[in-house]
Design a protein around this motif. Structure first.
Motif, PDB file in Angstrom:
ATOM      1  N   LYS A   1      -5.625  12.803   0.127  1.00 31.91           N
ATOM      2  CA  LYS A   1      -5.472  11.725   0.253  1.00 31.91           C
ATOM      3  C   LYS A   1      -4.786  10.363   0.364  1.00 31.91           C
ATOM      4  O   LYS A   1      -4.888   9.575   1.498  1.00 31.91           O
ATOM      5  N   LEU A   2      -3.194  10.472   0.181  1.00 36.86           N
ATOM      6  CA  LEU A   2      -2.092   9.887  -0.158  1.00 36.86           C
ATOM      7  C   LEU A   2      -1.691  10.130   1.093  1.00 36.86           C
ATOM      8  O   LEU A   2      -0.910  11.421   1.769  1.00 36.86           O
ATOM      9  N   LEU A   3      -0.323   8.949   1.452  1.00 38.65           N
ATOM     10  CA  LEU A   3       0.895   9.455   2.445  1.00 38.65           C
ATOM     11  C   LEU A   3       0.106   9.050   3.400  1.00 38.65           C
ATOM     12  O   LEU A   3       1.359   9.878   4.629  1.00 38.65           O
TER      13      LEU A   3
ATOM     14  N   GLU B   1       1.512   6.655  -6.850  1.00 39.29           N
ATOM     15  CA  GLU B   1       0.367   7.299  -6.700  1.00 39.29           C
ATOM     16  C   GLU B   1       0.519   8.836  -6.811  1.00 39.29           C
ATOM     17  O   GLU B   1       0.619  10.344  -7.245  1.00 39.29           O
ATOM     18  N   ASN B   2       1.418   9.353  -5.422  1.00 36.49           N
ATOM     19  CA  ASN B   2       1.804  10.456  -5.456  1.00 36.49           C
ATOM     20  C   ASN B   2       2.766  11.596  -6.106  1.00 36.49           C
ATOM     21  O   ASN B   2       2.688  12.041  -6.556  1.00 36.49           O
TER      22      ASN B   2
ATOM     23  N   GLU C   1       0.889   4.561  -3.103  1.00 42.96           N
ATOM     24  CA  GLU C   1       0.862   4.889  -2.910  1.00 42.96           C
ATOM     25  C   GLU C   1       1.900   6.254  -2.878  1.00 42.96           C
ATOM     26  O   GLU C   1       1.940   7.319  -3.248  1.00 42.96           O
TER      27      GLU C   1
ATOM     28  N   GLU D   1      -7.240  14.833  -4.594  1.00 38.92           N
ATOM     29  CA  GLU D   1      -6.974  12.458  -4.139  1.00 38.92           C
ATOM     30  C   GLU D   1      -4.730  12.546  -3.632  1.00 38.92           C
ATOM     31  O   GLU D   1      -5.091  12.231  -3.317  1.00 38.92           O
ATOM     32  N   LYS D   2      -4.511  13.691  -4.434  1.00 42.04           N
ATOM     33  CA  LYS D   2      -3.074  13.474  -3.623  1.00 42.04           C
ATOM     34  C   LYS D   2      -3.355  13.317  -1.801  1.00 42.04           C
ATOM     35  O   LYS D   2      -2.143  12.986  -1.212  1.00 42.04           O
TER      36      LYS D   2
ATOM     37  N   GLN E   1       1.024  -1.211   0.014  1.00 40.82           N
ATOM     38  CA  GLN E   1       0.337  -0.122  -0.018  1.00 40.82           C
ATOM     39  C   GLN E   1       1.018   0.968  -0.413  1.00 40.82           C
ATOM     40  O   GLN E   1       0.719   2.192  -0.782  1.00 40.82           O
ATOM     41  N   ASP E   2       1.749   1.315   1.016  1.00 39.73           N
ATOM     42  CA  ASP E   2       2.629   2.520   1.235  1.00 39.73           C
ATOM     43  C   ASP E   2       3.608   2.899  -0.661  1.00 39.73           C
ATOM     44  O   ASP E   2       3.763   3.541  -0.625  1.00 39.73           O
TER      45      ASP E   2
END
Length: 492
Positions: free
Chosen positions: A286-288, A215-216, A212, A283-284, A208-209
């Protein structure tokens, strides 16, 4: 089977600006064997205390379950062990207690000795046996491994694997893998539950990390590209709009309707690009949020002028007439990472004290390099108090480096303002380890350094020791740590 429903749980300690939990919701099945993990200070013990009803909170915890907490407090350690069990559970049946003790390989005579005469490991096992006498309860087991050696941990994990209906707080990866079927994890921004072992949870977290982070990076590029495109479209729209009035002295009459339509089209395109940009930014965002800060640490160990630092040959250590260990022979060479193993009471601490230069009665040959500088991390943290600044000053270490290491070990800046005596057990251990990492030394000696320390910090410390290969002698009962780190094992 029954359920524990946690809904919109919010809690903070009096005087604290930050919530420990904020609008947390999840569900627990009381048949599960639930491993509970998370970095130090995230609120694992706090959550257990909330289940026990010790604090007021907002939200709801609904359950028709009775909770029991381990470890029990034995206030008078002079009493006979059977009486200590009786104070915990007055209605217990002796044959059931004997059955549990047999599973934990505790001899029957332990019940008829003073509780204080039992080893730390025996005390832990007796209290666990008493805990599992309480039927129809959901058990909250808080770090039972801290006084167990490697073999005892294997035994207790096998014992717990035969049970169900508990939450187990532990930072020992192998221990968790052997006895849980779900993981409850306190992350940076939420609490989540996954089915499976610790290892499967960790693999899922790494995937998952990684997703992300990827995606980030992609969204960062998209946001930059869209930002530039939106600016160009807006500039084009402005330029087209200005041509509606024509060029001065040109004598030409522009088609204002066409130009206005074209400018509006450009503006619409600009707005569409900006909308896509805002969506990408959202969207960004929501990441990390649950990616842990696990930056690498640094270690500067002094180089010793000889290859051999310490030598023991047929060494036996005594306390009066009592022998602590007998005929010990091993050497510490430059670059060795030696795991000193053995059952509790086998003499590991005695050997460490001898190497540290304490006044010990011994026979045999013991040699230690002249002017050898040793950095020592003890088991005991009870003496720690005062500010981190005072600790750095009193131990002659670089305060900036010391605090930088603690930041990497998940200390918040707010933690720097607190008195060390108010830290959790794991945070106190991190203070000792960070201090040791700042010391200029030829040899590091760490005596059970990982007690109470969270899993991610353990992995950081492993990476450090593998990267810098310092000369170190350590006593540690975390089998994964020993397997990953030790270049030599010496068993007493």
């Amino acid at each position: 089977m029954s359920l524990i429903n946690v809904t919109n749980l919010t809690f903070s300690y009096d005087g604290s600006y930050d919530n420990i939990f904020e609008n947390v919701s999840f569900q627990i099945d009381t048949d599960w064997k639930l491993g509970f993990t998370g970095r130090n200070g995230r609120g694992k013990t706090t959550f257990l205390n909330l289940l026990l009803g010790k604090y007021e909170y907002r939200g709801t915890i609904s359950s028709n379950t009775c909770f029991e907490y381990f470890p029990f407090e034995v206030e008078d350690k002079e009493i006979i062990t059977s009486d200590a069990v009786n104070k915990i559970f007055p209605e217990y049946l002796e044959w059931k207690l004997m059955r549990e003790l047999s599973l934990l390989e505790v001899s029957e005579d332990a019940l008829y000795r003073p509780f204080k005469s039992l080893s730390d490991g025996e005390q832990t096992k007796v209290l666990l046996a008493a805990l599992f006498l309480k039927e129809n309860s959901f058990l909250l087991i808080d770090e039972p491994t801290n006084h167990l050696d490697i073999n005892a941990r294997k035994l207790v994990s096998k014992y717990l694997n035969s049970k169900s209906g508990f939450i187990l707080v532990s930072h020992d990866r192998a221990f968790l893998d052997n006895c849980v079927d779900h993981i409850l994890s306190i992350n940076r921004s939420n609490i989540e539950i996954q089915k499976g072992s610790f290892s499967s949870w960790w693999e899922n977290k790494k995937r998952q990390d990684s997703f992300e982070l990827s995606e980030n990076e992609k969204l960062k590029k998209d946001i930059s590209r869209l930002s530039e495109a939106a600016k160009q479209a807006s500039d084009w729209s402005d330029k087209v709009e200005k041509t509606k009035n024509g060029t001065r002295n040109s004598g030409l009459r522009p088609d204002r309707g066409y130009i206005g339509h074209k400018a509006a089209k450009m503006m619409k395109r600009s707005k569409s690009i900006e909308d896509r940009q805002q969506k990408a930014i959202y969207e960004k965002s929501k990441l990390l949020k649950n990616i842990e800060d696990s930056d690498s640490l640094k270690l500067c160990q002094l180089a010793y002028h000889k290859s051999r630092l310490v030598e023991l040959e047929n060494v036996s250590v005594f306390y009066g007439s009592k022998i602590a260990c007998k005929d010990i022979s091993f050497t510490i060479e430059r670059g060795d990472r030696i795991a000193l193993t053995g059952k509790n009471g086998s003499g590991k601490s005695s050997i460490i004290k001898l190497i540290l230069g304490e006044d010990m009665d011994y026979t045999g040959t013991f040699r230690k390099g002249s002017r050898l500088k040793i950095s020592y991390v003890s088991q005991d943290t009870s003496y720690l108090q005062g500010s981190l600044t005072d600790y750095a000053l009193n131990n002659d270490i670089d305060e900036s480096l010391f605090k930088a290491i603690l930041r990497k070990l998940d200390f918040s800046r707010a933690q720097f303002e607190k008195d060390i005596s108010d830290f959790s057990g794991g945070q106190k251990k991190k203070v000792l380890i960070a201090g040791s990492l700042c010391e200029k030394a030829h040899l590091h000696i760490w005596d059970e350094p990982l007690n109470f320390i969270d899993v991610i910090s353990r992995m950081q410390i492993e990476e450090l020791l593998l990267e810098y290969s310092p000369t170190i002698l350590f006593v540690e009962h975390d089998s994964e740590f020993c397997k990953n780190i030790a270049t030599k094992n010496f068993e007493l």
